[in-house]
Design a protein around this motif. Structure first.
Motif, PDB file in Angstrom:
ATOM      1  N   LEU A  93       1.890  -6.369   4.240  1.00  0.00           N
ATOM      2  CA  LEU A  93       0.919  -5.601   3.315  1.00  0.00           C
ATOM      3  C   LEU A  93       1.622  -4.672   2.603  1.00  0.00           C
ATOM      4  O   LEU A  93       1.605  -4.296   1.312  1.00  0.00           O
ATOM      5  N   ASP A  94       2.225  -3.782   3.307  1.00  0.00           N
ATOM      6  CA  ASP A  94       2.968  -2.553   2.778  1.00  0.00           C
ATOM      7  C   ASP A  94       4.115  -3.139   1.780  1.00  0.00           C
ATOM      8  O   ASP A  94       4.233  -2.642   0.826  1.00  0.00           O
ATOM      9  N   CYS A  95       4.940  -4.198   2.273  1.00  0.00           N
ATOM     10  CA  CYS A  95       6.039  -4.572   1.426  1.00  0.00           C
ATOM     11  C   CYS A  95       5.262  -5.216   0.119  1.00  0.00           C
ATOM     12  O   CYS A  95       5.667  -5.045  -1.121  1.00  0.00           O
ATOM     13  N   MET A 140      -7.382  -4.515  -5.928  1.00  0.00           N
ATOM     14  CA  MET A 140      -8.197  -5.282  -4.843  1.00  0.00           C
ATOM     15  C   MET A 140      -8.209  -6.755  -4.698  1.00  0.00           C
ATOM     16  O   MET A 140      -7.991  -7.367  -3.729  1.00  0.00           O
ATOM     17  N   TRP A 141      -8.180  -7.361  -5.996  1.00  0.00           N
ATOM     18  CA  TRP A 141      -8.178  -8.670  -6.096  1.00  0.00           C
ATOM     19  C   TRP A 141      -6.792  -9.258  -5.493  1.00  0.00           C
ATOM     20  O   TRP A 141      -6.572 -10.358  -4.897  1.00  0.00           O
ATOM     21  N   ILE A 142      -5.648  -8.661  -5.910  1.00  0.00           N
ATOM     22  CA  ILE A 142      -4.390  -8.909  -5.374  1.00  0.00           C
ATOM     23  C   ILE A 142      -4.373  -8.814  -3.825  1.00  0.00           C
ATOM     24  O   ILE A 142      -3.876  -9.743  -3.227  1.00  0.00           O
ATOM     25  N   LYS A 143      -5.003  -7.839  -3.343  1.00  0.00           N
ATOM     26  CA  LYS A 143      -5.055  -7.672  -2.039  1.00  0.00           C
ATOM     27  C   LYS A 143      -5.727  -8.610  -1.023  1.00  0.00           C
ATOM     28  O   LYS A 143      -5.325  -9.246  -0.007  1.00  0.00           O
ATOM     29  N   ILE A 144      -6.904  -9.131  -1.984  1.00  0.00           N
ATOM     30  CA  ILE A 144      -7.808 -10.060  -1.387  1.00  0.00           C
ATOM     31  C   ILE A 144      -6.813 -11.443  -1.090  1.00  0.00           C
ATOM     32  O   ILE A 144      -6.838 -12.457  -0.217  1.00  0.00           O
ATOM     33  N   GLY A 145      -6.310 -11.636  -2.249  1.00  0.00           N
ATOM     34  CA  GLY A 145      -5.604 -13.042  -2.359  1.00  0.00           C
ATOM     35  C   GLY A 145      -4.408 -12.889  -1.187  1.00  0.00           C
ATOM     36  O   GLY A 145      -4.048 -14.001  -0.488  1.00  0.00           O
ATOM     37  N   ILE A 146      -3.726 -11.719  -1.085  1.00  0.00           N
ATOM     38  CA  ILE A 146      -2.545 -11.977   0.073  1.00  0.00           C
ATOM     39  C   ILE A 146      -3.258 -11.904   1.233  1.00  0.00           C
ATOM     40  O   ILE A 146      -2.765 -12.745   2.364  1.00  0.00           O
ATOM     41  N   VAL A 157      -6.255  -5.307   8.271  1.00  0.00           N
ATOM     42  CA  VAL A 157      -6.795  -4.782   7.089  1.00  0.00           C
ATOM     43  C   VAL A 157      -7.094  -3.326   7.254  1.00  0.00           C
ATOM     44  O   VAL A 157      -7.006  -2.517   6.478  1.00  0.00           O
ATOM     45  N   ILE A 158      -8.065  -3.062   8.368  1.00  0.00           N
ATOM     46  CA  ILE A 158      -8.257  -1.597   8.583  1.00  0.00           C
ATOM     47  C   ILE A 158      -7.382  -0.771   8.708  1.00  0.00           C
ATOM     48  O   ILE A 158      -7.316   0.185   8.241  1.00  0.00           O
TER      49      ILE A 158
END
Length: 261
Positions: A93-95, A140-146, A157-158
């Protein structure tokens, strides 16, 4: 304590700690009225929170819970043990955030949104929370997709959101770290001196040091600049447009993506 309460508690704690260190050991003198900037930067953060609450059917944690319940995503399909999956997911996620940030600098339409963040003419702890609502919404949508594609465990995620939140405030802060401490820290994480280069008015420097938490991505992908050309005291912060004092108001920040000046 729910996830929102955890995030808010960490946000307030890190904000207060960084603000205190900034006040005691500032790196640069601020050029803009601090109270005015803080009111508007943090006010924009509040606006973003309300917009997400109203417009998003689910957030990243809910997406992770859904993926877990349905065993959807690469890490679930590979049956990766939870501790390993958590570590892999946080790093991945950081990448992903690194590449997302780089994309927002590359595509003109996305840069128009992201320049609200860069239009701050000082950089301190509140700059780390200053983003246009549409950028926050798209992110947020990008994060949800990943999260769904990778099968990120809810606990990862937390952890990631707490770390990302704290890292953004730390590396945008105006604190003065001893050079030896900065040199040691930046081998692993993004320090304030490292990220300050990214807020230079020199576009080559603006398009560098994209990382938020781990510093390895900039070195690995060739976007690392160690120090600003004019030095930390001599460099100018911000972008070439929106230099008038009133551009730091919330109403002006909200319309900046749709204006050239």
């Amino acid at each position: 304590m729910d996830v929102a309460s955890i995030r808010l508690s960490v946000f307030i704690a890190v904000l207060c700690i960084c603000a205190l260190i900034e006040a005691l050991k500032p790196k640069r003198p601020l050029t803009q009225p601090k109270g005015f900037r803080w009111l508007n930067n943090l006010g924009l953060t509040g606006v973003n929170s309300v917009i997400l609450m109203i417009t998003m059917p689910l957030l990243a944690v809910e997406a992770a819970l859904w993926a877990e319940q349905n065993q959807i995503g690469l890490l679930y399909w590979l049956s990766v043990p939870l501790p390993i999956a958590t570590a892999v997911a946080v790093i991945a996620l950081d990448c992903a955030i690194y590449w997302q940030h780089r994309l927002f600098h590359t595509l003109p339409a996305l840069w128009n949104l992201h320049k609200v963040h860069h239009a701050d003419q000082d950089i301190d702890v509140t700059t780390g929370a200053r983003f246009h609502p549409i950028e926050i919404w798209l992110s947020m949508w990008i994060k949800i997709g990943i999260v769904i594609a990778l099968g990120v465990p809810p606990v990862a995620v937390i952890i990631f959101e707490v770390v990302l939140n704290a890292s953004a405030m730390f590396n945008h802060s105006n604190m003065r770290l001893p050079l030896l401490v900065d040199r040691m820290l930046r081998k692993w994480i993004v320090t304030p001196d490292m990220h300050r280069v990214h807020h230079s008015t020199i576009r080559q420097e603006t398009d560098s040091n994209y990382g938020f938490c781990l510093s390895i991505w900039d070195r690995l992908f060739g976007s690392y600049i160690e120090q600003p050309k004019l030095g930390h005291q001599g460099m100018n912060i911000g972008i070439g447009v929106f230099r008038e004092p009133q551009e730091q108001r919330i109403d002006k920040m909200l319309t900046q993506p749709f204006r050239k000046n």
